[in-house]
Motif scaffolding. Structure first.
Motif, PDB file in Angstrom:
ATOM      1  N   LYS A 157      -4.596  16.482   7.533  1.00 31.21           N
ATOM      2  CA  LYS A 157      -4.001  16.594   6.215  1.00 31.21           C
ATOM      3  C   LYS A 157      -2.124  15.494   6.010  1.00 31.21           C
ATOM      4  O   LYS A 157      -1.481  16.575   6.197  1.00 31.21           O
ATOM      5  CB  LYS A 157      -3.749  17.337   5.230  1.00 31.21           C
ATOM      6  N   LEU A 158      -1.529  14.427   5.284  1.00 34.09           N
ATOM      7  CA  LEU A 158      -0.308  14.810   4.962  1.00 34.09           C
ATOM      8  C   LEU A 158      -0.471  14.854   3.096  1.00 34.09           C
ATOM      9  O   LEU A 158      -1.242  13.578   2.265  1.00 34.09           O
ATOM     10  CB  LEU A 158       0.655  13.905   5.077  1.00 34.09           C
ATOM     11  N   ASP A 159       0.732  14.316   2.849  1.00 30.87           N
ATOM     12  CA  ASP A 159       0.775  14.260   1.340  1.00 30.87           C
ATOM     13  C   ASP A 159       0.921  12.721   1.030  1.00 30.87           C
ATOM     14  O   ASP A 159       1.052  12.176   2.153  1.00 30.87           O
ATOM     15  CB  ASP A 159       1.928  14.759   0.746  1.00 30.87           C
ATOM     16  N   VAL A 160      -0.054  12.474   0.573  1.00 31.50           N
ATOM     17  CA  VAL A 160      -0.077  10.633  -0.224  1.00 31.50           C
ATOM     18  C   VAL A 160       1.492  10.275  -0.167  1.00 31.50           C
ATOM     19  O   VAL A 160       1.344   9.184   0.080  1.00 31.50           O
ATOM     20  CB  VAL A 160      -0.748  10.616  -1.299  1.00 31.50           C
ATOM     21  N   THR A 161       2.645  10.902  -0.592  1.00 35.69           N
ATOM     22  CA  THR A 161       3.242  10.198  -0.445  1.00 35.69           C
ATOM     23  C   THR A 161       4.078   9.842   0.696  1.00 35.69           C
ATOM     24  O   THR A 161       4.784   9.129   1.107  1.00 35.69           O
ATOM     25  CB  THR A 161       4.487  10.977  -1.386  1.00 35.69           C
ATOM     26  N   ALA A 162       3.956  11.019   1.481  1.00 43.08           N
ATOM     27  CA  ALA A 162       4.123  10.878   2.707  1.00 43.08           C
ATOM     28  C   ALA A 162       3.717   9.614   3.767  1.00 43.08           C
ATOM     29  O   ALA A 162       4.433   9.078   4.499  1.00 43.08           O
ATOM     30  CB  ALA A 162       4.300  12.015   4.014  1.00 43.08           C
ATOM     31  N   TRP A 163       2.746   9.558   3.269  1.00 36.92           N
ATOM     32  CA  TRP A 163       1.555   8.421   4.224  1.00 36.92           C
ATOM     33  C   TRP A 163       2.094   6.783   3.488  1.00 36.92           C
ATOM     34  O   TRP A 163       2.835   6.200   4.181  1.00 36.92           O
ATOM     35  CB  TRP A 163       0.424   8.564   3.964  1.00 36.92           C
ATOM     36  N   GLY A 164       2.653   7.460   1.918  1.00 37.11           N
ATOM     37  CA  GLY A 164       3.576   6.168   1.460  1.00 37.11           C
ATOM     38  C   GLY A 164       4.326   5.867   2.405  1.00 37.11           C
ATOM     39  O   GLY A 164       4.847   4.394   2.723  1.00 37.11           O
ATOM     40  N   TRP A 165       5.144   6.723   2.703  1.00 38.62           N
ATOM     41  CA  TRP A 165       6.734   6.167   3.451  1.00 38.62           C
ATOM     42  C   TRP A 165       6.114   5.817   4.332  1.00 38.62           C
ATOM     43  O   TRP A 165       6.854   5.230   5.030  1.00 38.62           O
ATOM     44  CB  TRP A 165       7.451   7.262   3.098  1.00 38.62           C
ATOM     45  N   GLN A 225       0.912  -1.440   0.003  1.00 40.47           N
ATOM     46  CA  GLN A 225       0.431   0.040   0.053  1.00 40.47           C
ATOM     47  C   GLN A 225       0.985   1.428  -0.275  1.00 40.47           C
ATOM     48  O   GLN A 225       0.228   2.107  -0.443  1.00 40.47           O
ATOM     49  CB  GLN A 225      -0.960   0.091   1.131  1.00 40.47           C
ATOM     50  N   GLY A 226       1.866   1.204   0.843  1.00 37.70           N
ATOM     51  CA  GLY A 226       3.498   2.718   0.644  1.00 37.70           C
ATOM     52  C   GLY A 226       3.377   2.231  -0.195  1.00 37.70           C
ATOM     53  O   GLY A 226       3.654   3.562  -1.367  1.00 37.70           O
ATOM     54  N   ILE A 227       4.319   1.086  -1.001  1.00 37.52           N
ATOM     55  CA  ILE A 227       4.203   1.520  -2.750  1.00 37.52           C
ATOM     56  C   ILE A 227       3.524   2.193  -3.525  1.00 37.52           C
ATOM     57  O   ILE A 227       4.201   3.093  -4.680  1.00 37.52           O
ATOM     58  CB  ILE A 227       5.082   0.243  -3.320  1.00 37.52           C
ATOM     59  N   SER A 228       2.128   1.946  -3.627  1.00 39.17           N
ATOM     60  CA  SER A 228       1.090   2.487  -4.266  1.00 39.17           C
ATOM     61  C   SER A 228       1.132   4.016  -4.050  1.00 39.17           C
ATOM     62  O   SER A 228       0.983   4.810  -4.725  1.00 39.17           O
ATOM     63  CB  SER A 228       0.180   1.119  -3.806  1.00 39.17           C
ATOM     64  N   ALA A 229       1.042   3.979  -2.925  1.00 37.94           N
ATOM     65  CA  ALA A 229       1.237   5.321  -2.115  1.00 37.94           C
ATOM     66  C   ALA A 229       2.423   6.368  -2.708  1.00 37.94           C
ATOM     67  O   ALA A 229       2.062   7.849  -2.715  1.00 37.94           O
ATOM     68  CB  ALA A 229       0.764   6.292  -1.335  1.00 37.94           C
ATOM     69  N   VAL A 230       2.887   6.162  -1.908  1.00 36.63           N
ATOM     70  CA  VAL A 230       4.512   6.525  -3.143  1.00 36.63           C
ATOM     71  C   VAL A 230       4.600   6.535  -4.752  1.00 36.63           C
ATOM     72  O   VAL A 230       4.987   7.709  -5.211  1.00 36.63           O
ATOM     73  CB  VAL A 230       6.017   5.974  -2.252  1.00 36.63           C
ATOM     74  N   ALA A 231       4.267   5.717  -5.285  1.00 39.62           N
ATOM     75  CA  ALA A 231       4.157   5.588  -6.389  1.00 39.62           C
ATOM     76  C   ALA A 231       2.946   6.740  -7.738  1.00 39.62           C
ATOM     77  O   ALA A 231       3.058   7.119  -8.836  1.00 39.62           O
ATOM     78  CB  ALA A 231       3.690   4.475  -7.456  1.00 39.62           C
ATOM     79  N   LYS A 232       2.178   6.997  -6.359  1.00 41.13           N
ATOM     80  CA  LYS A 232       0.830   8.030  -7.035  1.00 41.13           C
ATOM     81  C   LYS A 232      -0.093   6.987  -8.260  1.00 41.13           C
ATOM     82  O   LYS A 232      -0.764   7.762  -8.628  1.00 41.13           O
ATOM     83  CB  LYS A 232       1.581   9.336  -7.602  1.00 41.13           C
ATOM     84  N   ASP A 233       0.221   5.764  -7.756  1.00 38.55           N
ATOM     85  CA  ASP A 233      -0.915   5.212  -8.040  1.00 38.55           C
ATOM     86  C   ASP A 233      -2.293   6.112  -8.306  1.00 38.55           C
ATOM     87  O   ASP A 233      -2.656   6.615  -6.907  1.00 38.55           O
ATOM     88  CB  ASP A 233      -0.593   3.999  -7.521  1.00 38.55           C
ATOM     89  N   GLU A 234      -2.702   5.509  -9.045  1.00 43.62           N
ATOM     90  CA  GLU A 234      -4.428   5.860  -9.136  1.00 43.62           C
ATOM     91  C   GLU A 234      -5.524   4.946  -7.958  1.00 43.62           C
ATOM     92  O   GLU A 234      -6.642   5.385  -7.938  1.00 43.62           O
ATOM     93  CB  GLU A 234      -4.870   5.756 -11.325  1.00 43.62           C
ATOM     94  N   VAL A 235      -5.068   3.848  -7.367  1.00 43.29           N
ATOM     95  CA  VAL A 235      -5.472   2.940  -6.892  1.00 43.29           C
ATOM     96  C   VAL A 235      -5.897   4.166  -5.843  1.00 43.29           C
ATOM     97  O   VAL A 235      -7.250   4.171  -4.372  1.00 43.29           O
ATOM     98  CB  VAL A 235      -4.814   1.699  -6.548  1.00 43.29           C
TER      99      VAL A 235
END
Length: 132
Positions: free
Chosen positions: A53-61, A33-43
């Protein structure tokens, strides 16, 4: 030893071993799920404004790191090492908090992980290997 206590400990041991498998599974899925968020996947769907609020990339990490720690704790718990029995409730509690804050992004997934972490906390807290 009473039969009731033996049954309770057997259930707790089985649930703790199942919890170890759940921890590894949840860790791997949270990592993905983190990989998906870091890659800014459409999922990953970004909704309305949110207090935490955090950036989706930050949540991904956050999910990447937490997923690796959860999986490692699950492997340790499955092996029966004492550090895993001590750290599993702490790691699960942290995972509960992170997934509570993740609710606006993936509510059903976050609720599922919260419930699974609660089951693992109960199992690890209840199981006493010396009583079996």
């Amino acid at each position: 030893m009473s039969e009731e206590l033996l049954v309770k400990q057997s259930v707790a041991k089985g649930t703790a071993m199942g919890g170890a498998v759940l921890l590894v599974t949840v860790g791997v899925l949270e990592f993905l799920q983190g990989i998906s968020a870091v890659a800014k996947d459409e999922v990953i769907l970004v909704g309305v404004e949110y207090t935490y609020k955090l950036d989706v990339t930050a949540w991904g990490w956050i999910h990447l790191v937490l997923g690796a720690v959860v999986a490692a704790t699950g492997i340790g718990l499955f092996s029966g090492v004492i550090w895993a029995r001590i750290s599993a409730p702490i790691i699960c509690g942290l995972s509960i908090v992170v997934n509570f804050l993740w609710l606006p992004y993936q509510p059903w997934w976050a609720i599922t992980i919260i419930v699974l972490n609660a089951v693992v906390i109960w199992a690890v807290a209840t199981w006493d290997p010396a009583k079996i």
